[in-house]
Design an enzyme around this catalytic site. Structure first.
Site, PDB file in Angstrom:
ATOM      1  CG  HIS A  74       3.353   4.158   8.805  1.00 46.21           C
ATOM      2  ND1 HIS A  74       3.526   5.024   7.742  1.00 46.21           N
ATOM      3  CD2 HIS A  74       2.900   2.996   8.284  1.00 46.21           C
ATOM      4  CE1 HIS A  74       3.179   4.397   6.618  1.00 46.21           C
ATOM      5  NE2 HIS A  74       2.807   3.166   6.923  1.00 46.21           N
ATOM      6  NE  ARG A 115      -1.882  -1.853   3.044  1.00 46.43           N
ATOM      7  CZ  ARG A 115      -1.938  -3.147   2.759  1.00 46.43           C
ATOM      8  NH1 ARG A 115      -2.850  -3.613   1.963  1.00 46.43           N
ATOM      9  NH2 ARG A 115      -1.076  -3.983   3.284  1.00 46.43           N
ATOM     10  CB  THR A 116       3.260   2.556   2.476  1.00 45.19           C
ATOM     11  OG1 THR A 116       2.425   2.150   3.555  1.00 45.19           O
ATOM     12  CG2 THR A 116       3.887   3.892   2.789  1.00 45.19           C
ATOM     13  NE  ARG A 146       7.089   0.891   5.192  1.00 47.39           N
ATOM     14  CZ  ARG A 146       5.857   0.411   5.186  1.00 47.39           C
ATOM     15  NH1 ARG A 146       5.633  -0.847   4.877  1.00 47.39           N
ATOM     16  NH2 ARG A 146       4.834   1.189   5.473  1.00 47.39           N
ATOM     17  CE  LYS A 185      23.278  -4.019  -2.984  1.00 45.41           C
ATOM     18  NZ  LYS A 185      22.530  -2.921  -3.575  1.00 45.41           N
TER      19      LYS A 185
END
Lengths: 322, 432
Positions: free
Chosen positions: A145, A67-68, A117, A95
């Site tokens: 959020h 959604r976001t 996010r 990474k």
């Protein structure tokens, strides 16, 4: 004072949106009012406006999102921005590149707004110290959020006109929920009374110091609520087993058809998604007449357009003053 | 080649504070051949070097029980050479290196290596503690006996606590035959889990996993039960909570051989400092609350705290720029430790200079079981000359340490180290 003059007089000055804890009621209302002006967009045949033309928005998502992420992408496109999608499921550290290095690299490419996010609380705040671009928090760990909470209160306001005096229940895994935290700030600042409901093992430390009531017994409090927001169990963040089984959790805290019968007939049922049907909410309730869950998603678009629009405006203003 | 003869040093008109010998008076002090030769009023001996210490404090060289000089393995963060230079700049003539290096100091050659690098650096005196368990993994005992013979002063798995109670009991029993002490970083992992700050309101608001004070207190309490059984000398490292203070107080009241240390940051900073996710305030044990600070200060006043220790823990800027969850724990601050202790303890009226210096000199020396920390005739000439009232501003970019992770950056502090003398040699002299 009517809304019109309030809107005209107010000057939005934040180029970042990290959380709602330090926003005033007026600032929150200003975002909601701005979102309202964007709401009719979705009904136009050409769903595009120029305010972010020539601007670059990067979606930096270090955690899964449906959604976001799509909502931000669509919001940015509708404002005519170019959108870069950056996905790194695993932590940047594993990474070999740090978050800051990644962000500085993206900034070197001329990014204006970073939507981030991240699984680590504070990651967006960290970015604001290291890069010049606007930073919008799309959810960090279990910190905040903000756009989710804004669309939640937007939806409530849309249906009820105002949050003043409303009694709102937030049910579930409060400890690991960024949605709960942002909700608490937004809802209480707009005049609602919030009750957190869940087992003590899913309540954060010193929860009593927040401006909320706390209950471990949903059945004892559900009849007071005008709005109930059902949170997902954050299985990925749980340590150990804070409750014995999903079955037992649902028994005490699931929103079932039976349980809903005890609530006010016009109670609004909300859920930030993704839903675990049959765990915290029964399908019939999620899809029933009290549910505004899909309306929340629709409103998310207008709210995120407003946020991108406002932070960009504040950055432009800052640039001008320099 | 002729034998080098160290210069003679005459320190005039200073306030000599030697807590072990209950000395606090104006006196001249003459150092020669690495020893204190004479103490008295108006000494007239000629010396190679004359230092006017009027209005200054002359004290035994400071001892720091807890430093991380990162060697071997993380020389980009700190070396024994850079750490040693930082130590003497802070007034420390002896420091104890922790064994949580990479690889861990868990056998005799590693102990010898650290000693050798310390001798080569020729600044502060370097002691080292060995690991309790192999690779600090908490499972099998490391070669404590061989390390003790090589000069390890004690044992700890610092950075983590020994979780397994049976292993800890065995370690204490075994160590009791070497007359050394066992130190513990008290942290019950099953409770602390992935916590990165104190569990409480601020952790809740920041959405960061918290470490319950109980994680520290339960391991401390457990260990003290093991001390009762084994009689080994036990030292609790960097205690941080009011509950820990109480446990130590009770153990001491029972006459158990238990000691403890506290850090500058646990005397000065609270969890509030973390509210902007500033990783320079991320330490382990985490910063606690004002209530804990008050309890620790009261314990200092009552003589329950044996030692002040920096837990000097340098890290790279790039490591500290990570997310709060992933950034490493630690504060680099040995060069500004003394003024911080002063701020926390003297300026607040908790204690005066003699009592504060006791926790930096003979008390830590007695934990190490070494003949240091005093300044009487015949003692080794480890000394520090302090201007108690000089003001200066902390600037980590000027540190001798490689660590820039110092949350006190920009603080204006009072008390300056002017000279640090080790074995009769001036190893540090402040500029201007």
């Amino acid at each position: 004072m009517d809304t019109q003059t309030k809107t005209e007089k107010f000057q939005w000055t934040r180029k970042h949106l990290i959380g709602l804890s330090d926003l005033s009621r007026r600032e929150i209302e200003f975002i909601l009012d701005t979102a309202q002006s964007f709401e009719e967009f979705s009904t136009r045949s050409i769903k595009k406006a120029p305010p972010l033309r020539g601007k670059v928005v990067v979606n930096m998502f270090f955690e899964d999102s449906t959604r976001t992420r799509n909502s931000f992408t669509l919001a940015a496109s509708r404002l005519s921005a170019d959108v870069i999608e950056f996905t790194e499921k695993s932590s940047s550290v594993s990474k070999g590149e740090t978050l800051i290095d990644t962000a500085r690299n993206l900034e070197a490419m001329g990014v204006d707004i970073v939507v981030i996010r991240h699984s680590a609380g504070g990651a967006p705040k960290l970015l604001t110290r290291c890069i010049n671009a606007c930073v919008v928090n799309a959810g960090d760990g279990y910190h905040e959020h903000p756009t989710q909470a804004l669309l939640d209160v937007y939806t409530i306001r849309q249906v009820r006109g105002s949050l003043d005096g409303l009694k709102i229940g937030i049910v579930g895994d409060i400890a690991h929920s960024r949605v709960a935290r942002s909700n608490i700030y937004a809802m209480t600042k707009l005049g609602a009374e919030v009750t957190l409901v869940g087992p003590p093992t899913l309540m954060p430390a010193r929860v009593q110091d927040l401006p909320v009531k706390v209950s471990y017994n949903l059945d004892a409090v559900i009849e007071d609520f005008d709005v109930i927001n059902m949170l997902r169990i954050q299985f990925e963040r749980l340590g150990g087993n804070p409750f014995p089984s999903v079955r037992e959790y649902s028994h005490f805290f699931g929103l079932t058809v039976e349980r809903l019968k005890r609530a006010k007939p016009d109670i609004l049922v909300m859920h930030p998604g993704p839903m675990n049907r049959g765990v915290e909410i029964e399908s019939e309730v999620a899809d029933g007449p009290n549910s505004v869950i899909l309306r929340q998603v629709a409103n998310g678009l207008a709210v995120r357009m407003a946020v991108l629009f406002l932070v960009n405006q504040a950055a432009a203003q800052e640039q001008k003053e320099k | 080649m002729a034998k080098m003869i160290s210069e003679t040093i005459l320190i005039k008109n200073g306030r000599l504070i030697d807590p072990k010998n209950k000395v606090d008076r104006k006196a001249d002090i003459l150092l020669a051949d690495g020893q204190v030769v004479k103490i008295g009023k108006n000494l007239t001996e000629t010396a190679d070097r004359l230092i006017d210490a009027t209005d200054k404090i002359v004290a035994p060289g400071l001892i720091d029980l807890h430093v991380h000089f990162r060697e071997p393995g993380d020389e980009e963060e700190e070396t024994i050479a850079s750490g040693s230079a930082a130590a003497v700049a802070g007034g420390f003539t002896s420091v104890v290196c922790m064994p949580n290096t990479a690889p861990a100091i868990d056998e005799a050659t590693a102990v010898e290596y650290v000693h050798r690098m310390g001798r080569q650096a020729r600044k502060t005196y370097i002691y080292v503690m060995g690991a309790i368990t192999k690779e600090r993994a908490g499972k099998e005992l490391a070669e404590m006996g061989l390390m003790a013979q090589a000069g390890a002063v004690g044992f700890t798995d610092d950075g983590s606590g020994v979780q397994d109670t049976a292993v800890m009991l065995r370690a204490m029993k075994y160590a009791s035959m070497f007359d050394c002490f066992i130190a513990q970083h008290c942290e019950d992992r099953s409770l602390a889990r992935n916590g990165v700050m104190n569990a409480g309101y601020n952790a809740t608001v920041l959405g960061l996993p918290g470490m319950d004070p109980l994680a520290e207190e339960l391991m401390l309490w457990r260990d003290i039960q093991l001390v009762k059984k084994t009689g080994v000398r036990y030292h609790a490292q960097h205690i941080s909570t009011a509950g820990s203070v109480e446990i130590i107080r009770q153990a001491k009241a029972q006459g158990l051989p238990v000691t403890c240390e506290v850090t500058p940051h646990h005397l000065l900073l609270t969890e509030e400092a973390v509210v902007n996710y500033d990783t320079y305030y991320k330490v382990n044990p985490p910063l606690r609350t004002q209530k804990d600070i008050e309890a620790i200060r009261q314990a200092v006043a009552d003589g329950v705290i044996d030692a002040l220790a920096t837990d000097h823990a340098p890290h790279l800027k790039s490591e500290k720029e990570l997310e709060f969850l992933t950034a490493p724990c630690g504060i680099a601050g040995i060069e500004c430790a003394l003024p911080l202790y002063r701020k926390a303890l003297i300026d607040t009226g908790v204690c005066g200079w003699p009592q504060m210096l006791s926790m930096l000199t003979y008390k830590p020396a007695s934990i190490l079981n070494v003949a240091k920390g005093s300044l009487a005739v015949g003692d080794r000439a480890d000394a520090v000359i302090i201007d108690p009232d000089a003001q200066w501003t902390v600037d980590s970019s000027k540190f001798y340490s490689k660590g820039r992770n110092c949350p006190y950056q920009g603080w204006t502090v009072k008390t300056k180290v002017l000279y640090t003398i080790v074995a009769g040699e001036i190893r540090f002299a402040a500029e201007d």
